[in-house]
Motif scaffolding. Structure first.
Motif, PDB file in Angstrom:
ATOM      1  N   HIS A  95      18.369  20.639  57.815  1.00  0.00           N
ATOM      2  CA  HIS A  95      19.702  20.593  58.416  1.00  0.00           C
ATOM      3  C   HIS A  95      20.542  19.467  57.795  1.00  0.00           C
ATOM      4  O   HIS A  95      21.720  19.669  57.479  1.00  0.00           O
ATOM      5  CB  HIS A  95      19.574  20.395  59.921  1.00  0.00           C
ATOM      6  CG  HIS A  95      20.868  20.340  60.639  1.00  0.00           C
ATOM      7  ND1 HIS A  95      21.709  21.436  60.753  1.00  0.00           N
ATOM      8  CD2 HIS A  95      21.504  19.332  61.276  1.00  0.00           C
ATOM      9  CE1 HIS A  95      22.788  21.088  61.422  1.00  0.00           C
ATOM     10  NE2 HIS A  95      22.686  19.805  61.751  1.00  0.00           N
ATOM     11  N   ASP A 130      21.659  20.559  54.373  1.00  0.00           N
ATOM     12  CA  ASP A 130      22.783  21.499  54.445  1.00  0.00           C
ATOM     13  C   ASP A 130      24.094  20.768  54.712  1.00  0.00           C
ATOM     14  O   ASP A 130      25.131  21.086  54.117  1.00  0.00           O
ATOM     15  CB  ASP A 130      22.540  22.538  55.540  1.00  0.00           C
ATOM     16  CG  ASP A 130      21.492  23.561  55.150  1.00  0.00           C
ATOM     17  OD1 ASP A 130      21.189  23.671  53.935  1.00  0.00           O
ATOM     18  OD2 ASP A 130      20.982  24.250  56.053  1.00  0.00           O
ATOM     19  N   GLN A 131      24.063  19.805  55.610  1.00  0.00           N
ATOM     20  CA  GLN A 131      25.282  19.044  55.893  1.00  0.00           C
ATOM     21  C   GLN A 131      25.730  18.232  54.682  1.00  0.00           C
ATOM     22  O   GLN A 131      26.929  18.140  54.406  1.00  0.00           O
ATOM     23  CB  GLN A 131      25.060  18.116  57.083  1.00  0.00           C
ATOM     24  CG  GLN A 131      25.047  18.818  58.402  1.00  0.00           C
ATOM     25  CD  GLN A 131      24.928  17.848  59.549  1.00  0.00           C
ATOM     26  OE1 GLN A 131      24.505  16.707  59.369  1.00  0.00           O
ATOM     27  NE2 GLN A 131      25.292  18.287  60.739  1.00  0.00           N
ATOM     28  N   ILE A 190      25.177  18.955  51.522  1.00  0.00           N
ATOM     29  CA  ILE A 190      25.719  19.901  50.538  1.00  0.00           C
ATOM     30  C   ILE A 190      27.119  20.325  50.929  1.00  0.00           C
ATOM     31  O   ILE A 190      28.021  20.386  50.079  1.00  0.00           O
ATOM     32  CB  ILE A 190      24.777  21.110  50.406  1.00  0.00           C
ATOM     33  CG1 ILE A 190      23.487  20.688  49.711  1.00  0.00           C
ATOM     34  CG2 ILE A 190      25.445  22.247  49.656  1.00  0.00           C
ATOM     35  CD1 ILE A 190      22.400  21.731  49.753  1.00  0.00           C
ATOM     36  N   ARG A 191      27.321  20.608  52.216  1.00  0.00           N
ATOM     37  CA  ARG A 191      28.646  21.007  52.687  1.00  0.00           C
ATOM     38  C   ARG A 191      29.657  19.885  52.458  1.00  0.00           C
ATOM     39  O   ARG A 191      30.790  20.122  52.012  1.00  0.00           O
ATOM     40  CB  ARG A 191      28.548  21.355  54.171  1.00  0.00           C
ATOM     41  CG  ARG A 191      29.724  22.138  54.686  1.00  0.00           C
ATOM     42  CD  ARG A 191      29.523  22.604  56.127  1.00  0.00           C
ATOM     43  NE  ARG A 191      28.291  23.369  56.265  1.00  0.00           N
ATOM     44  CZ  ARG A 191      27.303  23.062  57.114  1.00  0.00           C
ATOM     45  NH1 ARG A 191      27.412  22.026  57.912  1.00  0.00           N
ATOM     46  NH2 ARG A 191      26.221  23.801  57.195  1.00  0.00           N
ATOM     47  N   TRP A 192      29.257  18.625  52.733  1.00  0.00           N
ATOM     48  CA  TRP A 192      30.153  17.485  52.542  1.00  0.00           C
ATOM     49  C   TRP A 192      30.511  17.322  51.070  1.00  0.00           C
ATOM     50  O   TRP A 192      31.671  17.068  50.733  1.00  0.00           O
ATOM     51  CB  TRP A 192      29.482  16.225  53.079  1.00  0.00           C
ATOM     52  CG  TRP A 192      30.342  15.017  53.001  1.00  0.00           C
ATOM     53  CD1 TRP A 192      31.336  14.651  53.853  1.00  0.00           C
ATOM     54  CD2 TRP A 192      30.302  14.011  51.978  1.00  0.00           C
ATOM     55  NE1 TRP A 192      31.905  13.482  53.440  1.00  0.00           N
ATOM     56  CE2 TRP A 192      31.294  13.061  52.291  1.00  0.00           C
ATOM     57  CE3 TRP A 192      29.530  13.826  50.844  1.00  0.00           C
ATOM     58  CZ2 TRP A 192      31.526  11.958  51.501  1.00  0.00           C
ATOM     59  CZ3 TRP A 192      29.763  12.709  50.065  1.00  0.00           C
ATOM     60  CH2 TRP A 192      30.745  11.794  50.394  1.00  0.00           C
ATOM     61  N   ARG A 251      30.540  19.654  48.755  1.00  0.00           N
ATOM     62  CA  ARG A 251      31.446  20.753  48.366  1.00  0.00           C
ATOM     63  C   ARG A 251      32.876  20.479  48.801  1.00  0.00           C
ATOM     64  O   ARG A 251      33.819  20.714  48.049  1.00  0.00           O
ATOM     65  CB  ARG A 251      30.957  22.064  48.967  1.00  0.00           C
ATOM     66  CG  ARG A 251      29.771  22.637  48.273  1.00  0.00           C
ATOM     67  CD  ARG A 251      29.361  23.936  48.871  1.00  0.00           C
ATOM     68  NE  ARG A 251      28.179  24.448  48.217  1.00  0.00           N
ATOM     69  CZ  ARG A 251      27.376  25.347  48.728  1.00  0.00           C
ATOM     70  NH1 ARG A 251      27.644  25.874  49.900  1.00  0.00           N
ATOM     71  NH2 ARG A 251      26.314  25.743  48.068  1.00  0.00           N
ATOM     72  N   ILE A 252      33.030  19.968  50.023  1.00  0.00           N
ATOM     73  CA  ILE A 252      34.377  19.660  50.519  1.00  0.00           C
ATOM     74  C   ILE A 252      35.006  18.548  49.681  1.00  0.00           C
ATOM     75  O   ILE A 252      36.187  18.616  49.322  1.00  0.00           O
ATOM     76  CB  ILE A 252      34.315  19.287  52.008  1.00  0.00           C
ATOM     77  CG1 ILE A 252      34.000  20.525  52.839  1.00  0.00           C
ATOM     78  CG2 ILE A 252      35.616  18.649  52.468  1.00  0.00           C
ATOM     79  CD1 ILE A 252      33.700  20.225  54.291  1.00  0.00           C
ATOM     80  N   GLN A 305      36.096  19.944  46.311  1.00  0.00           N
ATOM     81  CA  GLN A 305      37.317  20.742  46.450  1.00  0.00           C
ATOM     82  C   GLN A 305      38.514  19.821  46.656  1.00  0.00           C
ATOM     83  O   GLN A 305      39.585  20.053  46.090  1.00  0.00           O
ATOM     84  CB  GLN A 305      37.175  21.720  47.620  1.00  0.00           C
ATOM     85  CG  GLN A 305      38.387  22.613  47.804  1.00  0.00           C
ATOM     86  CD  GLN A 305      38.610  23.530  46.628  1.00  0.00           C
ATOM     87  OE1 GLN A 305      37.661  24.099  46.103  1.00  0.00           O
ATOM     88  NE2 GLN A 305      39.844  23.674  46.208  1.00  0.00           N
TER      89      GLN A 305
END
Length: 99
Positions: free
Chosen positions: A41, A44-45, A47-49, A51-52, A55
Motif C-alpha cells: 500500500h 502504491d501511494q 508511485i501515485r505521488w 506520477r503526480i 505530471q
C-alpha cells in the motif's frame, strides 16, 4: 509380544505420528502477510505521488515555455502560472463587470 501392545505411549509416539498430532498453526505468516500488504500500500501511494509530481513538472515546463505574448493571448500572465499548477486559478475573478 509386540511393542505397541505393551507400551501405549510408544504406539502413539511412533506409529500414529501423522494422524494424531495436529499441525501447528502458522504464527509468523499472517503477520508477514499484513506487513507485506502495508508495504504494498505504501509503495502504491509513493508511485501515485511520483506520477503526480512528474505530471506537475511537465505542466510547469509547458507553461514556462510560453512567452509573454502567448500567455497574454490566452488571457494569462506569468503570475498566474503557480495558481494554475496548484489548481486554484480562476479565470474571471478580477475581471471588471460590464453592466
Amino acid at each position: 509380544m509386540l511393542p505397541f501392545i505393551i507400551d501405549q505411549d510408544w504406539y502413539q509416539r511412533h506409529w500414529l505420528t501423522e494422524r494424531k498430532r495436529p499441525k501447528p498453526r502458522p504464527r509468523l505468516r499472517p503477520a508477514l502477510q499484513r506487513v507485506a500488504f502495508f508495504l504494498d500500500h505504501l509503495a502504491d501511494q509513493a508511485i501515485r505521488w511520483v506520477r503526480i509530481r512528474r505530471q506537475h513538472a511537465r505542466d510547469s515546463e509547458t507553461l514556462n515555455r510560453f512567452n509573454d505574448r502567448d500567455l497574454r493571448d490566452i488571457g494569462l500572465t506569468r503570475l498566474d502560472i503557480p495558481a494554475i499548477l496548484n489548481g486554484t486559478h480562476r479565470r474571471y475573478q478580477d475581471a471588471p463587470r460590464s453592466d
